[in-house]
Design an enzyme around this catalytic site. Structure first.
Site, mmCIF file in Angstrom:
data_model
loop_
_atom_site.group_PDB
_atom_site.id
_atom_site.type_symbol
_atom_site.label_atom_id
_atom_site.label_comp_id
_atom_site.label_asym_id
_atom_site.label_seq_id
_atom_site.Cartn_x
_atom_site.Cartn_y
_atom_site.Cartn_z
ATOM 1 N N GLY A 13 14.983 128.390 9.398
ATOM 2 C CA GLY A 13 16.152 127.560 9.116
ATOM 3 C C GLY A 13 16.111 126.969 7.714
ATOM 4 N N CYS A 152 18.526 112.078 7.121
ATOM 5 C CA CYS A 152 18.650 112.314 5.681
ATOM 6 C C CYS A 152 19.444 111.230 4.967
ATOM 7 C CB CYS A 152 19.271 113.683 5.422
ATOM 8 S SG CYS A 152 20.804 113.986 6.329
ATOM 9 N N LYS A 208 22.546 106.972 14.337
ATOM 10 C CA LYS A 208 21.199 107.170 13.798
ATOM 11 C C LYS A 208 20.927 106.224 12.630
ATOM 12 C CE LYS A 208 20.959 112.133 14.869
ATOM 13 N NZ LYS A 208 20.998 113.482 14.262
ATOM 14 N N HIS A 245 23.384 113.447 -0.892
ATOM 15 C CA HIS A 245 24.178 112.477 -0.126
ATOM 16 C C HIS A 245 24.452 111.246 -0.996
ATOM 17 C CE1 HIS A 245 23.828 114.959 3.257
ATOM 18 N NE2 HIS A 245 23.041 114.241 4.046
#
Length: 369
Positions: A13, A152, A208, A245
């Site tokens: 992945g 993240c 989260k 981000h």
């Protein structure tokens, strides 16, 4: 430091690929074992993986045979240090099996982040929480354990928050994220859904962030973490950016802070300095005074992708102050975060004597014999 053998779960992945990229030629760790799903097991890695990163797949890694995600089948070939790049569903099933086999499982998954005795760690923020792993049943019964890194979007944020929380305290926090498509993995978000668009929903992401910030900035109290006493509200959005981000933050402090004091807190923040960790950025928080920075294309690779960049610090008419923070979501926000956790564990001696139970003296002696 002696080079240690490591394995990667979920190696094909996007996060697994990033692990390979970061671990290739790492001075402390050597990849000797790769594992993935049944459809990839038995194939050469180069055949099983659609390599998507901007550096070539190392030839020696491409020639390795992908193994099944089953510790029992690995036997003597299974390294005791496992980097896990699994989705939450598979991590919930597989990671405990590797911990029970005496492995240090250094996980990027959300499956065990909020479990009481599992450390959720960003080393510059809360390395002391790693002592929680000694309370895990796996540690006592097999010598193995699970350590996690955060979501993240939470990692870049808490790097910027930690020095502020230490000096001024945090009463409330509002954050709105603009998250890159690479955070969804591969193939990720369909092009017709994201090109020229913003998707104002990422499943479970807001929950989260709100929970994990509380644990990361919380205080260690014996075998548990006392959560940060602050209100946190998050809006999470997917945007058509490849990597990086961006987060717009408004914050209310418990103690008044000037602009100069906030900038000093960020510039003086270097808790890992002197430990000589290969993946640790020299400056974990970098401030850019330009009126239009940080930007993903220009700033995501600061500190080799391991630093948070902050900018646009200004007074907030609703709370106290507001600013923008940017971090690389698949380096600092995923594989790089887990790798830095492993380096800190190595420095602490917690990668020594893996597979040796800690809970029973007679059992320990039997294993050592």
């Amino acid at each position: 430091m002696e080079r240690r053998k490591v394995g990667i779960l979920g190696a094909t992945g996007m996060v697994g690929q990033r692990f390979i990229q970061l671990l290739n030629n790492h001075p402390w760790f050597e990849i000797t074992w790769l594992a993935a799903s049944d459809r990839s097991a038995g194939k050469a890695y180069a055949e099983a993986c659609k390599w998507k990163l901007d550096t070539p797949l190392p030839a020696n890694i491409g020639a390795m045979t992908v193994q099944p995600n089953v510790p029992e089948l690995a036997k003597d070939d299974l390294p005791k240090i496992i980097f896990a790049a699994l989705d939450a569903e598979h991590a919930r099933e597989l990671e405990p099996k590797f911990a029970a086999a005496g492995c240090a499982v250094i996980s990027n998954s959300s499956a065990f982040r909020m479990v009481e005795d599992v450390p959720l760690v960003v080393p510059e923020v809360n390395a002391g929480h790693l002592d929680l792993l000694e309370a895990q049943a796996w540690r006592k019964n097999s010598g193995g354990y699970i350590v996690t890194n955060p979501n993240c979007s939470a990692i870049g944020l808490v790097l910027a928050l930690k020095p502020l929380e230490e000096r001024f305290g945090i009463e409330s926090l509002f954050v709105s994220t603009m998250q890159a498509v690479s955070g969804a993995g591969y193939p990720g978000v369909a092009s017709l859904d994201i090109l020229g668009n913003v998707v104002p929903f990422i499943k479970n992401e807001e929950e989260k962030m709100q929970e994990e910030v509380g644990k990361l900035l919380g205080r260690s109290r014996g075998n548990r973490i006392e959560m940060l006493d602050a209100k946190v509200s998050a809006h999470c959005n997917r945007v058509p950016v490849e990597d990086g981000h961006t987060e717009c933050v408004s914050i209310k402090f418990r103690k008044k802070a000037t602009r100069e004091e906030i900038l000093a807190a960020w510039s003086e923040f270097a808790p890992l300095r002197g430990q000589h960790l290969p993946s640790a950025p020299e400056h974990p928080v970098e401030f850019d005074s330009s009126v239009d920075r940080p930007q993903p294309r220009l700033d995501r690779m600061r500190g080799h992708g391991m630093a948070s960049t902050v900018g646009r610090l200004r007074e907030c008419p609703l709370l106290d102050w507001k600013f923008v923070v940017l971090s690389h979501n698949t380096i600092r926000g995923a594989a790089g975060a887990a790798l830095l956790n492993a380096e800190v564990l190595a420095r602490m001696g917690k990668l020594d004597k893996l597979g040796v139970p800690t809970g029973n003296a007679a059992q320990r002696q039997a294993v050592l014999a």
